[in-house]
Design a protein around this motif. Structure first.
Motif, PDB file in Angstrom:
ATOM      1  N   ALA A 274     -19.772 -32.654   7.052  1.00 14.60           N
ATOM      2  CA  ALA A 274     -18.966 -31.452   6.811  1.00 14.60           C
ATOM      3  C   ALA A 274     -19.840 -30.205   6.787  1.00 14.60           C
ATOM      4  N   LEU A 275     -21.022 -30.304   6.162  1.00 14.78           N
ATOM      5  CA  LEU A 275     -21.930 -29.162   6.093  1.00 14.78           C
ATOM      6  C   LEU A 275     -22.448 -28.798   7.484  1.00 14.78           C
ATOM      7  N   LYS A 276     -22.738 -29.821   8.306  1.00 13.76           N
ATOM      8  CA  LYS A 276     -23.199 -29.569   9.676  1.00 13.76           C
ATOM      9  C   LYS A 276     -22.144 -28.826  10.487  1.00 13.76           C
ATOM     10  N   PHE A 277     -20.883 -29.127  10.224  1.00 16.21           N
ATOM     11  CA  PHE A 277     -19.787 -28.447  10.910  1.00 16.21           C
ATOM     12  C   PHE A 277     -19.794 -26.949  10.591  1.00 16.21           C
ATOM     13  N   LEU A 278     -20.034 -26.603   9.315  1.00 21.24           N
ATOM     14  CA  LEU A 278     -20.065 -25.190   8.932  1.00 21.24           C
ATOM     15  C   LEU A 278     -21.303 -24.494   9.474  1.00 21.24           C
ATOM     16  N   ILE A 279     -22.440 -25.195   9.463  1.00 20.62           N
ATOM     17  CA  ILE A 279     -23.674 -24.592   9.975  1.00 20.62           C
ATOM     18  C   ILE A 279     -23.542 -24.279  11.467  1.00 20.62           C
ATOM     19  N   GLU A 280     -22.937 -25.194  12.204  1.00 21.92           N
ATOM     20  CA  GLU A 280     -22.720 -24.953  13.630  1.00 21.92           C
ATOM     21  C   GLU A 280     -21.850 -23.710  13.830  1.00 21.92           C
ATOM     22  N   GLY A 281     -20.815 -23.555  12.988  1.00 23.12           N
ATOM     23  CA  GLY A 281     -19.973 -22.367  13.075  1.00 23.12           C
ATOM     24  C   GLY A 281     -20.739 -21.095  12.765  1.00 23.12           C
ATOM     25  N   ALA A 282     -21.636 -21.169  11.749  1.00 20.25           N
ATOM     26  CA  ALA A 282     -22.428 -19.995  11.389  1.00 20.25           C
ATOM     27  C   ALA A 282     -23.320 -19.557  12.544  1.00 20.25           C
ATOM     28  N   TYR A 283     -23.907 -20.510  13.255  1.00 19.20           N
ATOM     29  CA  TYR A 283     -24.726 -20.172  14.421  1.00 19.20           C
ATOM     30  C   TYR A 283     -23.881 -19.501  15.512  1.00 19.20           C
ATOM     31  N   SER A 296     -23.848 -28.716  -6.399  1.00 19.31           N
ATOM     32  CA  SER A 296     -23.998 -27.270  -6.515  1.00 19.31           C
ATOM     33  C   SER A 296     -24.539 -26.689  -5.213  1.00 19.31           C
ATOM     34  N   ALA A 297     -24.481 -25.374  -5.093  1.00 18.34           N
ATOM     35  CA  ALA A 297     -24.996 -24.705  -3.900  1.00 18.34           C
ATOM     36  C   ALA A 297     -26.487 -24.976  -3.733  1.00 18.34           C
ATOM     37  N   GLY A 298     -27.233 -24.994  -4.841  1.00 20.29           N
ATOM     38  CA  GLY A 298     -28.662 -25.265  -4.782  1.00 20.29           C
ATOM     39  C   GLY A 298     -28.966 -26.666  -4.269  1.00 20.29           C
ATOM     40  N   GLN A 299     -28.211 -27.642  -4.737  1.00 20.66           N
ATOM     41  CA  GLN A 299     -28.400 -29.020  -4.269  1.00 20.66           C
ATOM     42  C   GLN A 299     -28.104 -29.142  -2.782  1.00 20.66           C
ATOM     43  N   LEU A 300     -27.020 -28.519  -2.332  1.00 20.85           N
ATOM     44  CA  LEU A 300     -26.663 -28.586  -0.915  1.00 20.85           C
ATOM     45  C   LEU A 300     -27.706 -27.891  -0.046  1.00 20.85           C
ATOM     46  N   GLN A 301     -28.216 -26.772  -0.521  1.00 23.40           N
ATOM     47  CA  GLN A 301     -29.243 -26.051   0.232  1.00 23.40           C
ATOM     48  C   GLN A 301     -30.513 -26.890   0.339  1.00 23.40           C
ATOM     49  N   SER A 302     -30.880 -27.573  -0.756  1.00 27.45           N
ATOM     50  CA  SER A 302     -32.059 -28.435  -0.750  1.00 27.45           C
ATOM     51  C   SER A 302     -31.882 -29.607   0.210  1.00 27.45           C
ATOM     52  N   THR A 303     -30.695 -30.226   0.180  1.00 31.82           N
ATOM     53  CA  THR A 303     -30.415 -31.354   1.079  1.00 31.82           C
ATOM     54  C   THR A 303     -30.480 -30.916   2.533  1.00 31.82           C
ATOM     55  N   ALA A 304     -29.905 -29.742   2.819  1.00 32.29           N
ATOM     56  CA  ALA A 304     -29.915 -29.237   4.191  1.00 32.29           C
ATOM     57  C   ALA A 304     -31.335 -28.990   4.687  1.00 32.29           C
ATOM     58  N   SER A 305     -32.188 -28.444   3.821  1.00 32.07           N
ATOM     59  CA  SER A 305     -33.562 -28.150   4.234  1.00 32.07           C
ATOM     60  C   SER A 305     -34.338 -29.413   4.555  1.00 32.07           C
ATOM     61  N   GLN A 306     -34.017 -30.522   3.862  1.00 26.87           N
ATOM     62  CA  GLN A 306     -34.678 -31.792   4.133  1.00 26.87           C
ATOM     63  C   GLN A 306     -34.328 -32.339   5.514  1.00 26.87           C
ATOM     64  N   LEU A 307     -33.203 -31.883   6.053  1.00 25.35           N
ATOM     65  CA  LEU A 307     -32.783 -32.312   7.388  1.00 25.35           C
ATOM     66  C   LEU A 307     -33.148 -31.284   8.459  1.00 25.35           C
ATOM     67  N   GLY A 308     -33.909 -30.276   8.045  1.00 22.65           N
ATOM     68  CA  GLY A 308     -34.314 -29.248   8.994  1.00 22.65           C
ATOM     69  C   GLY A 308     -33.279 -28.174   9.215  1.00 22.65           C
ATOM     70  N   TRP A 309     -32.270 -28.096   8.342  1.00 25.07           N
ATOM     71  CA  TRP A 309     -31.222 -27.073   8.478  1.00 25.07           C
ATOM     72  C   TRP A 309     -31.520 -25.930   7.515  1.00 25.07           C
ATOM     73  N   ASP A 310     -31.889 -24.815   8.023  1.00 23.12           N
ATOM     74  CA  ASP A 310     -32.178 -23.648   7.189  1.00 23.12           C
ATOM     75  C   ASP A 310     -30.909 -22.811   7.049  1.00 23.12           C
ATOM     76  N   ILE A 311     -30.276 -22.935   5.908  1.00 20.36           N
ATOM     77  CA  ILE A 311     -29.007 -22.211   5.716  1.00 20.36           C
ATOM     78  C   ILE A 311     -29.158 -20.981   4.829  1.00 20.36           C
ATOM     79  N   SER A 312     -30.384 -20.720   4.372  1.00 19.16           N
ATOM     80  CA  SER A 312     -30.593 -19.604   3.443  1.00 19.16           C
ATOM     81  C   SER A 312     -30.178 -18.266   4.062  1.00 19.16           C
ATOM     82  N   LYS A 313     -30.473 -18.082   5.364  1.00 15.80           N
ATOM     83  CA  LYS A 313     -30.132 -16.810   6.009  1.00 15.80           C
ATOM     84  C   LYS A 313     -28.620 -16.618   6.102  1.00 15.80           C
ATOM     85  N   PHE A 314     -27.896 -17.736   6.286  1.00 16.85           N
ATOM     86  CA  PHE A 314     -26.432 -17.639   6.357  1.00 16.85           C
ATOM     87  C   PHE A 314     -25.830 -17.373   4.977  1.00 16.85           C
ATOM     88  N   LEU A 315     -26.418 -17.974   3.945  1.00 16.13           N
ATOM     89  CA  LEU A 315     -25.947 -17.727   2.585  1.00 16.13           C
ATOM     90  C   LEU A 315     -26.235 -16.287   2.181  1.00 16.13           C
TER      91      LEU A 315
END
Length: 467
Positions: A274-283, A296-315
């Motif tokens: 589900a998070l990957k779906f939103l990240i693709e939309g943000a791009y 929490s938002a912090g946990q999701l951001q940490s999980t995303a970074s472990q997969l190489g998804w940098d979502i900080s700029k979108f947040l």
């Protein structure tokens, strides 16, 4: 129709613009239900619009005590007292001189102050001063005539039980009836409002949650499915996950404006998908909202970074918004409404609820839960928001279990994630159960979650492993 705009959050929306001007309105409820605060909030809001109120107390609560209790609310303004809001007492005249003198006194006060609004708090106390029903009924008719002649909008406050609302004479003369009451739930003490009558205009019926906080009264309209909401324009665009194999399985991605249910066991990757779906939309420059009841938002951001998804700029830019709501504190009446308001304000194109299982477990009334999800689904479709609801399958090796309430019926698409045993190992399998209005891949695909994200592998080679 001329209307009195209450200024209370969402109440004028329920009333389709406000309370009809020059109407007689009864505000009923048990002690502590919020009747006085409700009316005081309205008259202070109206005072800021330049309207004048004559507030007549009885023996129920002195005006000095009432004003002292109002000082902690933001709607209260001391400088409005005496100019736009005038307090006086009607009870003493009634007790000592009788009904006719009380009405004469009311008329004199109206001539003196020329108010737009008159409040009597409480009409129930006045009822108790009369020796019989006949005399009280005559007083009511004379009161209604006086208010009508002067073209005044009035509020009569009273402590009434619900069974009294259909048999007492004061409710017969009322143009509008607001009934306030509370309900005890396991985790919350909740207040509700029902508009039982509003003569000459339509309004949203049913049970509406309201809260009393430092702002005053805030109303959260009941979300309900309506037949007219089913009529919406069908979009033919596609929203991709950004996972090529999965998008291909879906015939190019999810159809725009559809609702997808992603069902899976713990650890199967529902949240990541589900998070990957939103990240693709943000791009792609699309606004996305992720409502989480589990992380929490912090946990999701940490999980995303472990997969190489940098979502900080979108947040940071607001392109992606993650809202965490604790399931312990979840109030479905309030949050379902707030979710939809957020979608409207942000012009959201992609939306996720993770998970509806937590949503479901927080609601004691399963029918109410289904009504809310159905209403949310209709609104999402009407606004062409492409949405994903994740759902927990409590048995990781079982056949598909979507939801105990069969909420899968609102889904246009269903993607399921499950485990299979392979000798001494466990493998992850993905399948598409349905994709409404679209041809889709019917095969089961193995997938893996690695440091580079979600990878879809080939078709499942040994279907006997599912037995």
């Amino acid at each position: 129709m001329v209307r009195l705009v209450t200024g209370i959050k969402n109440l004028d929306h329920i009333l389709e613009g406000g309370i009809p001007a020059y109407s007689i309105n009864i505000v009923s409820g048990a002690p502590g239900s919020g009747k006085t605060i409700f009316v005081q909030n309205i008259i202070f809001n109206c005072a800021r619009q330049g309207m004048k109120t004559l507030y007549l107390t009885t023996i129920s609560e002195s005006q000095f005590k009432m004003v002292r209790n109002l000082e902690n609310f933001r709607f209260f303004q001391d400088e409005l007292l005496g100019d736009k809001i005038v307090y006086d007492d009607l009870g003493m005249i009634l007790r000592t001189q009788g009904a006719s003198q009380a009405l004469q006194y009311l008329g004199d006060l109206i001539k003196k102050y020329l108010p737009n609004i008159v409040v009597i708090d409480s009409i129930k106390v006045i009822r108790d001063l009369f020796p019989d029903e006949k005399n009280f009924r005559m007083f009511l008719f004379d009161l209604a005539a006086t208010l009508s002649v002067w073209e005044i909008t009035s509020f009569l406050i009273g402590e009434y039980e619900e069974q009294e609302l259909t048999r007492l004479s004061e409710f017969a003369i009322a143009d509008g009836i607001f009934h306030l009451y509370g309900q005890e739930e396991k985790r919350f003490q909740k207040r509700y409002m029902r508009i039982l009558k509003m003569r000459g205009t339509s309004y949203q019926q049913g049970e509406h949650l309201f809260q009393i906080n430092s702002n005053g009264i805030e109303v959260y309209p009941r979300m309900k499915p309506e037949g007219e909401e089913l009529h919406y324009e069908i979009k033919h665009g596609r929203k991709k996950f950004g996972i090529p194999e999965l998008d291909e399985m879906l015939g190019g991605g999810l159809r725009e404006g559809t609702i997808t249910l992603v069902s899976g066991a713990t650890g199967s990757g529902k949240t990541l998908l589900a998070l990957k779906f939103l990240i693709e939309g943000a791009y792609r420059g699309e606004q996305g909202v992720f409502v989480s009841f589990e992380e929490s938002a912090g946990q999701l951001q940490s999980t995303a970074s472990q997969l190489g998804w940098d979502i900080s700029k979108f947040l940071h830019s607001g392109q992606l918004d993650i809202r965490f709501i604790s399931p312990v504190e979840l109030d479905v009446d309030k949050h379902a409404f707030e979710i939809m308001e957020m979608i409207k304000e942000k012009n959201v194109e992609r939306f996720v609820i993770d998970s509806i299982s937590s949503f479901e477990n927080s609601v004691s009334d399963l029918k109410k839960y289904k009504d809310y999800l159905w209403a949310i689904g209709q609104l999402l479709r009407k606004q062409h928001v492409t949405s994903i609801f994740t759902s927990l399958n409590e048995n990781p090796f079982s056949s598909l279990i979507v939801s105990k309430s069969q909420i899968s019926l609102i889904a246009d698409n269903i993607i399921f994630l499950r485990y299979v045993e392979d000798r001494a190992g466990i493998r992850k399998v993905l399948g598409i159960l349905k994709a409404r209005g679209s041809n889709h891949d019917k095969d089961l695909r193995e997938y893996e979650i690695t440091s580079s994200g979600i990878n879809i592998l080939g078709k499942l080679e040994k279907p006997d492993m599912l037995r």
